[in-house]
Design an enzyme around this catalytic site. Sequence first.
Site, PDB file in Angstrom:
ATOM      1  N   PHE A  60       4.369   2.583   1.860  1.00 17.99           N
ATOM      2  CA  PHE A  60       3.619   1.477   1.260  1.00 17.99           C
ATOM      3  C   PHE A  60       2.175   1.501   1.771  1.00 17.99           C
ATOM      4  O   PHE A  60       1.763   0.650   2.562  1.00 17.99           O
ATOM      5  CB  PHE A  60       4.277   0.144   1.613  1.00 17.99           C
ATOM      6  CG  PHE A  60       5.598  -0.098   0.953  1.00 17.99           C
ATOM      7  CD1 PHE A  60       5.710  -0.153  -0.430  1.00 17.99           C
ATOM      8  CD2 PHE A  60       6.743  -0.302   1.715  1.00 17.99           C
ATOM      9  CE1 PHE A  60       6.931  -0.401  -1.050  1.00 17.99           C
ATOM     10  CE2 PHE A  60       7.965  -0.558   1.109  1.00 17.99           C
ATOM     11  CZ  PHE A  60       8.063  -0.605  -0.275  1.00 17.99           C
ATOM     12  N   PRO A  61       1.364   2.458   1.331  1.00 14.23           N
ATOM     13  CA  PRO A  61      -0.002   2.570   1.846  1.00 14.23           C
ATOM     14  C   PRO A  61      -0.939   1.468   1.364  1.00 14.23           C
ATOM     15  O   PRO A  61      -2.103   1.442   1.758  1.00 14.23           O
ATOM     16  CB  PRO A  61      -0.453   3.945   1.333  1.00 14.23           C
ATOM     17  CG  PRO A  61       0.340   4.155   0.091  1.00 14.23           C
ATOM     18  CD  PRO A  61       1.682   3.536   0.380  1.00 14.23           C
ATOM     19  N   GLU A  62      -0.439   0.554   0.511  1.00 21.06           N
ATOM     20  CA  GLU A  62      -1.287  -0.566   0.082  1.00 21.06           C
ATOM     21  C   GLU A  62      -1.496  -1.591   1.181  1.00 21.06           C
ATOM     22  O   GLU A  62      -2.410  -2.433   1.106  1.00 21.06           O
ATOM     23  CB  GLU A  62      -0.682  -1.242  -1.158  1.00 21.06           C
ATOM     24  CG  GLU A  62       0.612  -2.009  -0.940  1.00 21.06           C
ATOM     25  CD  GLU A  62       1.857  -1.179  -1.162  1.00 21.06           C
ATOM     26  OE1 GLU A  62       2.836  -1.699  -1.719  1.00 21.06           O
ATOM     27  OE2 GLU A  62       1.849   0.013  -0.765  1.00 21.06           O
ATOM     28  N   LEU A  63      -0.666  -1.558   2.224  1.00 25.11           N
ATOM     29  CA  LEU A  63      -0.769  -2.548   3.301  1.00 25.11           C
ATOM     30  C   LEU A  63      -2.157  -2.571   3.948  1.00 25.11           C
ATOM     31  O   LEU A  63      -2.719  -3.658   4.120  1.00 25.11           O
ATOM     32  CB  LEU A  63       0.315  -2.290   4.352  1.00 25.11           C
ATOM     33  CG  LEU A  63       0.316  -3.233   5.561  1.00 25.11           C
ATOM     34  CD1 LEU A  63       0.616  -4.665   5.136  1.00 25.11           C
ATOM     35  CD2 LEU A  63       1.323  -2.770   6.601  1.00 25.11           C
ATOM     36  N   ARG A 111      -4.899  -2.149   2.684  1.00 26.15           N
ATOM     37  CA  ARG A 111      -5.848  -2.762   1.756  1.00 26.15           C
ATOM     38  C   ARG A 111      -5.603  -4.257   1.602  1.00 26.15           C
ATOM     39  O   ARG A 111      -6.215  -4.907   0.767  1.00 26.15           O
ATOM     40  CB  ARG A 111      -5.764  -2.073   0.389  1.00 26.15           C
ATOM     41  CG  ARG A 111      -6.059  -0.590   0.427  1.00 26.15           C
ATOM     42  CD  ARG A 111      -6.394  -0.058  -0.954  1.00 26.15           C
ATOM     43  NE  ARG A 111      -5.308  -0.256  -1.912  1.00 26.15           N
ATOM     44  CZ  ARG A 111      -4.321   0.610  -2.116  1.00 26.15           C
ATOM     45  NH1 ARG A 111      -4.269   1.741  -1.404  1.00 26.15           N
ATOM     46  NH2 ARG A 111      -3.387   0.371  -3.009  1.00 26.15           N
TER      47      ARG A 111
END
Length: 240
Positions: free
Chosen positions: A129-132, A134
């Site tokens: 979940f690389p959106e964290l 951001r």
Amino acid sequence: MAGLLSIERRDEVALVTLQRPEKRNALSIDLRLELSGAFASLGEDGDVGCIVLTGAGSAFCAGMDVTEFGGDIEHKRRLVETSTGAFEAVGSCPRPVVAAVNGPALAGGFALALLCDLRIAARGATFGFPELPRGIPPSYASARAALGLAAAADVVLTGRVFGAEEARRLGAVNEVTDDEQALSRSLELAATIAAAPRSATLESKRRILLDREREFGPLFAEEARVFREALLGTEPDDAA
């Protein structure tokens, strides 16, 4: 179905492929609409014993198409409705669903894979979940529905991206194959599922969905509420 999604029938198995390889199969509004329609139709098709979901090209799904974020209130409403509709269609499909994770499954793409019943990963696939970083909260509900408490907390609180073998250890995937065999192995598994007595398989899937709803239904509902409020605020019809 033409467009951003393809459906190929292989006897009693339906192969659904996200067809935006140039965008790493990021989920645009139109693709989400096609995904919702496809799973709604296949879920009611008596000739379908199992569904395989995969991505064209080198990625499974890179998540939401962030280039479509923003816009006026009507556009934001479409973002909300198509997002919740697509994930709900996959997660609540009455037919068994196997994810053939042929490459990166990130952010919403990771959540999409976790909503499938079984996951076969290519050795080079990545997850997370690389959106964290951001400032976007990952889907804890999808993680928790598929993973144990510690593993779900790990992936949503760190936002780290990890490989297929670690995904298998965490329980995020069922099997890891050589890169070129992920789809063929998924189709083989789907054919085995489809060959079983249909009534027993559908009853088993009904119990899986019942368990997911009883255990994690409130989490999914809360995530949908927060997502809606983040984009739309509290609309009059919501407050009534």
